[in-house]
Design a protein around this motif. Structure first.
Motif, mmCIF file in Angstrom:
data_model
loop_
_atom_site.group_PDB
_atom_site.id
_atom_site.type_symbol
_atom_site.label_atom_id
_atom_site.label_comp_id
_atom_site.label_asym_id
_atom_site.label_seq_id
_atom_site.Cartn_x
_atom_site.Cartn_y
_atom_site.Cartn_z
ATOM 1 N N GLY B 149 0.798 -1.225 0.000
ATOM 2 C CA GLY B 149 0.000 0.000 0.000
ATOM 3 C C GLY B 149 0.825 1.267 0.000
ATOM 4 N N GLU B 270 -5.628 4.346 4.649
ATOM 5 C CA GLU B 270 -4.461 3.979 3.843
ATOM 6 C C GLU B 270 -4.088 5.027 2.799
ATOM 7 N N GLY B 503 -4.438 -2.261 0.762
ATOM 8 C CA GLY B 503 -3.312 -1.922 -0.110
ATOM 9 C C GLY B 503 -3.522 -2.373 -1.535
ATOM 10 N N LYS B 539 -5.309 0.902 -5.634
ATOM 11 C CA LYS B 539 -5.318 0.193 -4.358
ATOM 12 C C LYS B 539 -6.649 0.374 -3.642
ATOM 13 N N TYR B 540 -6.801 -0.325 -2.548
ATOM 14 C CA TYR B 540 -7.889 -0.146 -1.582
ATOM 15 C C TYR B 540 -9.246 -0.556 -2.153
#
Lengths: 541, 541
Positions: B149, B270, B503, B539-540
């Motif tokens: 991440g 994040e 991540g 990401k995420y």
């Protein structure tokens, strides 16, 4: 009012410990009720004050013209999804006062309809319909709120969670409880007591307030010092959004790092962006041993000094550190009449300390060591330690009866604020000075509206309750207090609402605690989830 | 691999307690480092594996064409607001590997630019510019994340918080610490130790990871059991939003119920909706006494039974309850070479228990009572108790060296999941069975990619770390493990990320832990705060 006191030995007389047997027997008979409930149920209270309609008291607040007025077709819809017992309508001789009036009798709405669904699906259908029709809704739990947040302002429909009241699940290994939002806090705690666990918060209104309500208002209460805030202990929520969508996030995991923690937004949202219908919460093992000590000290400085000492000596077993000023105890004495006060003489300040732990002997030693030190160096002037459960309850009542006692003379203006510890009591002194200066305050003279401004609260959390006990509510008093109180708090970088929330009372004062960027982002979220603004209007932001 | 063991008396030999004097002296010399750092700093580690570019390993992931490519005018802008030492550019012989590669060497980005601002205002200007220009940005703290991440996927600009590293304020009465996001966790804890306080969480990477990073990833770590999650202990945050606006919510109040608790959304986000630049956190008094015990037990059932006993007997002083399987210890023995293991014989499972409290004598009695009971009923087969600080550190290393040891043979696939306690270890068994069945695993045969799948973790939090130690990373192993691991976790109602986050690694698997409504609301928030999606892309969610 402060007077000097004679130093005398601490009343640590004949400390008869409960034997394990009698202790266990007592617990079996009735789960230990630390922080007993003297808070009257809404149905039982009465004061000399008959509340005026909020619409009359606050003529500047206008009904939003975009909201639909309740019509026959709306009633027909509600009758199609709810049974008769789930619908309460105002009649000629019944104005739904229990749902329209708040606990302090400061606010009174004009709702003509109370809906009491028994299922999440009904809640969802109700909100979906109201959102489409632009019917305003006030979610209501135990209606024990103190800022007018749980009652209507005009003709909003009351959505009562009272009948959504089942325990859903409990895991005795992890201690995770899942329940409906309408479960009364005391019932949840009694249930947990049977399994050796404790609800991680407690407050005076526990006999009436709902689990969902304390989450919606992010209540702090008496044991935050020990178990932390609900943002840490609530593991999951079930929330019905204004459009009827159900956010099912009833997580029963202690850790879950997948995505934004959505539930957090609803903790403390006061029913403005969703209606909480279910709660999953981590509960700690019920302590096996409780101690309570009630102390008298000379000054507010001594209160602070005692707190630092208590943190050092009692550390992990310290579960409550409450302070009360002399006037709060005088009002309570008057109200409790024949009940003797724990301390014979009067002191400028009092402290209640509770410890809770897993080993009574260890806790006793820690408390004794602490008290001996505090006495030796002169910080504590007098004190008693509860010798059994009855005494323990008796000591707690001198803290817990303060709210009711403040109101017994007529009414009360309540302010619940956070302040840096050193400035905590300055607000009470300033309020008394201000009210005296304005000629509004007299303990004896019944022609003055204010009896006294008293202070007490949770020192461990930097949380002060300022109660202004009055003979009657008056605009003069309100004007003397607001925005004066908020300005004082803001000047000390405090918060104008530590735990009671914003509701109706503090809606216009959020600027004293939040900056423009924060307020902008708060409004952004409100618009995101409730674009029609049907949920709990005229409040919060 | 499991073998039977002979029951033998617990090694509670000559329990020499540290005298108060030597204890105090030791603490003065070096603040007590429970949970010592053996985690190698990013700069120091090396494995046999040279990471491939993420873009090559994952050809299905494509650079978003809407993002601008870094150009000369962008560099000119950054040079106008940052000094030379605040800008790192890739050169022919220097590919910014420290910032492009993750700790596990599984992911490698291709960023050509690292910005290391020293002020919040610079962060704000950088983000405002990047948002306007549609330049993608990866916020990076200590770069110790385990799900890819914190490193770029393509050419994102790295925004490193390393140079925003000042302690801002500390109040020794309330225990509230305010600091920059880039303060290294260990430095924050050492600072607190000088004032008698402790950072309310700890983890292996504390020597490298940042305070801001642990908040952005909602890290759990070793002491969650005692001090709760960051959602409860973080009091305020300062966050720069993608458009450059600064959310200054550096609250230093323990209670503040005015408006939605905005900071909560950024805890565990994040770096996808804002860059945390400042943290305000409540820290507890540093315990005066620590005990650590290392135990051997027969089965995973015995681990659970010991946990329930420990909760009952140790209650408020229980600060860590970690379990480790036999293979995790074998790998660690191999890695630590000449260091003798705490227990002479091998056991199927090991437990590390830490207590921390305010009274060493009381804690000793509680621990002894607990161990005697657990031994008497045969739950615990063997064990040692640390007699001094050195022993205490030595015992901890057998838990804390596992991550590095798992990687020493080449590389490691790490899974960090939450599961209901009873199902916690089932995943390790299932993974070993699956890898064996596929012919991919052998402890001895160096031609097989996998050495062993091992399990350890925080029992108190229902958090398992599954580490698959490999000789080399391979698509076959990855295919055998994913989505198999996530399916197993989902079938037991667990979470696919307990503490490491989503991540890059788990982006596509969020559906195993979150339902459609949750994912919809998560995406809604991402769009609200980062409409151009410049922050931590790919990401995420």
């Amino acid at each position: 009012m402060l007077r000097s006191t004679v130093r005398k030995p601490l009343q640590l007389v004949s400390r008869a410990r409960l034997s394990t047997a009698s202790w266990t027997a007592a617990r079996r008979a009735a789960p230990l009720q630390v922080g007993r409930v003297w808070w009257p149920k809404v149905q039982e209270y009465s004061t000399k004050i008959q509340p005026k309609l909020t619409a009359e008291s606050y003529p500047d607040v206008h009904r939003f013209s975009g909201f639909k007025k309740l019509a026959e077709d709306d009633l027909s819809f509600f009758k199609s999804i709810l049974s008769d017992s789930e619908i309460l309508q105002a009649k000629a001789d019944e104005d739904l006062a229990l749902f329209n009036e708040d606990w302090m009798r400061k606010y009174k709405g004009q709702s003509q309809l109370v809906l009491r669904p028994k299922s999440v699906s009904q809640v969802s259908q109700i909100l979906k319909y109201c959102n489409e029709q632009k019917l305003a809704v006030v979610p209501q739990g135990g209606n024990t709120g103190l800022v007018g947040g749980s009652v209507p302002v005009f003709d909003e429909i009351v959505l009562s969670l009272t009948q959504l009241n089942k325990i859903r699940d409990f895991d005795p290994v992890s201690g995770i409880l899942k329940c409906d939002a309408g479960v009364i806090l005391e019932n949840a705690d009694s249930f947990l007591a049977e399994h050796g666990y404790i609800f991680p918060m407690d407050l005076g209104a526990k006999g009436s307030c709902h689990v969902g309500g304390i989450v919606a208002t992010n209540a702090g209460g008496l044991r935050l010092l020990r178990y932390g805030s609900l943002h840490g202990t609530v593991l999951g929520l079930e929330v019905v959004l204004p459009n009827g969508e159900v956010l099912d996030s009833m997580n029963a995991l202690r850790k879950d790092n997948t995505g934004y923690d959505l539930k957090q937004m609803f903790i403390g949202s006061e029913g403005t962006i969703g209606v909480i219908t279910g709660v999953s919460i981590l509960t700690p093992p019920r302590p096996k041993a409780f101690n309570v000590s009630f102390l008298g000290v000379e000054s507010y400085e001594a209160v602070q000094k005692t707190f630092v000492q208590a943190k050092q000596e009692l550390s992990e077993i310290l579960s409550a550190f409450e302070f009360m000023d002399l006037n709060s105890q005088r009002l309570t004495k008057e109200h409790l009449k024949d009940v003797p006060h724990p301390l014979e003489e009067e002191y400028p300040f009092y402290i209640l300390i509770e410890t809770s732990g897993s080993n009574k002997e260890h806790d006793d030693v820690k408390l004794e060591t602490f008290l001996e030190k505090a006495m030796e160096d002169g910080t504590v002037l007098d004190g008693v330690v509860a010798q059994d459960e009855t005494e323990l309850r008796n000591l707690w009542q001198w803290r817990e009866m303060i709210p009711e006692s403040s109101q017994a003379g007529g009414g009360v203006y309540k302010y619940d604020v956070s302040l840096p510890l050193k400035d905590l009591y300055s607000l009470v002194e300033a309020a008394n000075a201000k009210l005296t200066e304005k000629g509004l305050l007299s303990v004896e003279d019944a022609s003055k509206p204010v009896i006294s401004a008293i202070g007490y609260g949770h020192v461990g959390d930097g949380n002060l309750h300022l109660n202004v006990a009055v003979r009657e509510y008056s605009k003069d008093v309100e004007k003397a207090l607001e925005p004066f109180v908020y300005e004082h708090v803001s000047s000390k970088n405090g918060s104008i609402s530590a735990e009671h929330g914003l509701g109706f009372q503090k809606k216009n004062y959020i600027g004293y605690s939040k900056n423009d960027q924060e307020i902008k982002m708060i409004k952004q979220l409100k618009n995101l989830y409730d674009p029609n603004a049907i949920l709990n209007p005229y409040k919060y932001v």
